[in-house]
Design a protein around this motif. Structure first.
Motif, PDB file in Angstrom:
ATOM      1  N   LEU A 198      -9.965   4.159  -0.984  1.00  0.00           N
ATOM      2  CA  LEU A 198     -11.308   3.624  -0.756  1.00  0.00           C
ATOM      3  C   LEU A 198     -11.753   2.777  -1.946  1.00  0.00           C
ATOM      4  O   LEU A 198     -12.362   1.711  -1.774  1.00  0.00           O
ATOM      5  N   LYS A 199     -11.451   3.234  -3.120  1.00  0.00           N
ATOM      6  CA  LYS A 199     -11.787   2.484  -4.334  1.00  0.00           C
ATOM      7  C   LYS A 199     -11.016   1.167  -4.364  1.00  0.00           C
ATOM      8  O   LYS A 199     -11.570   0.112  -4.688  1.00  0.00           O
ATOM      9  N   LYS A 200      -9.739   1.243  -3.996  1.00  0.00           N
ATOM     10  CA  LYS A 200      -8.917   0.030  -3.989  1.00  0.00           C
ATOM     11  C   LYS A 200      -9.430  -0.965  -2.954  1.00  0.00           C
ATOM     12  O   LYS A 200      -9.527  -2.172  -3.223  1.00  0.00           O
ATOM     13  N   ILE A 242       0.852  -1.197   0.000  1.00  0.00           N
ATOM     14  CA  ILE A 242       0.000   0.000   0.000  1.00  0.00           C
ATOM     15  C   ILE A 242       0.883   1.241   0.000  1.00  0.00           C
ATOM     16  O   ILE A 242       1.786   1.373   0.827  1.00  0.00           O
ATOM     17  N   ARG A 243       0.610   2.137  -0.911  1.00  0.00           N
ATOM     18  CA  ARG A 243       1.365   3.379  -0.940  1.00  0.00           C
ATOM     19  C   ARG A 243       0.877   4.301   0.166  1.00  0.00           C
ATOM     20  O   ARG A 243      -0.312   4.341   0.461  1.00  0.00           O
ATOM     21  N   PRO A 244       1.752   5.063   0.801  1.00  0.00           N
ATOM     22  CA  PRO A 244       1.328   5.979   1.861  1.00  0.00           C
ATOM     23  C   PRO A 244       0.433   7.070   1.315  1.00  0.00           C
ATOM     24  O   PRO A 244       0.526   7.465   0.150  1.00  0.00           O
ATOM     25  N   LYS A 281     -10.844 -10.534  -0.981  1.00  0.00           N
ATOM     26  CA  LYS A 281      -9.528 -10.364  -0.360  1.00  0.00           C
ATOM     27  C   LYS A 281      -9.704  -9.444   0.845  1.00  0.00           C
ATOM     28  O   LYS A 281      -9.239  -8.307   0.875  1.00  0.00           O
ATOM     29  N   GLU A 282     -10.408  -9.985   1.860  1.00  0.00           N
ATOM     30  CA  GLU A 282     -10.813  -9.155   2.990  1.00  0.00           C
ATOM     31  C   GLU A 282      -9.639  -8.651   3.815  1.00  0.00           C
ATOM     32  O   GLU A 282      -9.663  -7.524   4.320  1.00  0.00           O
ATOM     33  N   THR A 283      -8.608  -9.469   3.976  1.00  0.00           N
ATOM     34  CA  THR A 283      -7.460  -9.051   4.780  1.00  0.00           C
ATOM     35  C   THR A 283      -6.765  -7.847   4.164  1.00  0.00           C
ATOM     36  O   THR A 283      -6.423  -6.880   4.859  1.00  0.00           O
ATOM     37  N   GLU A 284      -6.560  -7.901   2.853  1.00  0.00           N
ATOM     38  CA  GLU A 284      -5.915  -6.780   2.177  1.00  0.00           C
ATOM     39  C   GLU A 284      -6.816  -5.544   2.188  1.00  0.00           C
ATOM     40  O   GLU A 284      -6.345  -4.416   2.345  1.00  0.00           O
TER      41      GLU A 284
END
Length: 263
Positions: free
Chosen positions: A34-36, A19-21, A45-48
């Protein structure tokens, strides 16, 4: 009756995700993430997805969408563990996020449902008295969710579970409930209330197998074989595209229950 409140264990493979900051993304970072997160959740892919929502909250602790979604995901993940310590960690975090969401907007269906769901989850790992006390707090939040969105299927489903539990308290539970709250409600919950709420859930989302399964279990507890079989047949007739292990397990249980009645 207890089957409605038992979680189905699910094996889950945790995949890595970079994940980019938010600082790198600038002002549009929230919307981008939010879209991602939404896309990851849609891909199961709930954890991610949760990692993304919590990254947003690290930078914006009052982001309403992230609070609601993070709460729901922690509830989901908590039910995938068998030991109560891990469950408690997820459910407590879910409640914390839900409370913050409720503070941001107490009139919205999502914050009310998140509160109700986190309380219901905590009730599953509580002792008898605490479980009753926790479960008794659900109704106002479910009423709030449905007042804001009458078509909120998950709120109807949880309300059905609430009615069924309250309609089938044993003598000891009724006594404890009266002591804790100073009496029962003016209008006692009934199995008919539970059935109506479950049917409303199905009406607004006929593609959720859990709704049919829980409704069938209510009919089974009522020893209404005809209604139970009809509900299970309705579930099988949907020809749902089952994606998760939980859905496959529910489908298996529905088939087994139906086969038992058709012997």
């Amino acid at each position: 009756m207890r089957i409605l409140f038992k979680a189905i264990p699910i094996l889950f493979i945790m995949l890595g995700f970079l994940i980019r900051p938010l600082e790198v993304l600038g002002d549009s970072g929230h919307d981008v993430l939010l879209k991602k997160a939404y896309e990851l959740k849609e891909q199961y892919k709930e954890t991610e997805a949760l990692a993304v929502y919590e990254q947003i909250l690290a930078a914006d602790e009052l982001n309403y969408e992230a609070l609601c979604q993070a709460s729901l995901l922690h509830n989901l993940m908590g039910h995938r563990f068998t030991d109560d310590s891990r469950k408690l960690n997820h459910f407590s975090t879910a409640k914390s996020y839900a409370q913050r969401a409720y503070q941001v907007d107490s009139m919205d269906a999502r914050s009310n449902y998140a509160m109700a769901l986190s309380l219901a989850s905590l009730a599953t790992i509580s002792g008898p008295k605490q479980r009753l006390a926790t479960f008794s707090q659900l109704k106002p939040y479910l009423d709030g969710a449905l007042a804001a969105d009458f078509r909120h299927a998950d709120a109807w489903h949880l309300l059905g579970r609430w009615y069924f539990k309250m309609a089938n308290l044993n003598f000891a539970e009724i006594t404890a409930y009266k002591v804790m709250l100073g009496g029962m409600a003016d209008k006692p919950a009934t199995n008919k209330d539970a059935i109506y709420a479950m049917e409303m859930a199905i009406l607004h989302n006929p593609n959720n197998l859990r709704y049919y399964f829980d409704l069938a279990n209510i009919y089974q507890e009522m020893k209404n074989k005809e209604a139970c079989v009809y509900t299970l047949q309705r579930a099988m007739a949907q020809n749902l595209d089952l994606q998760t292990k939980e859905e496959l397990e529910l489908s298996r249980r529905c088939k087994i229950m139906l086969q038992e009645y058709q012997k």
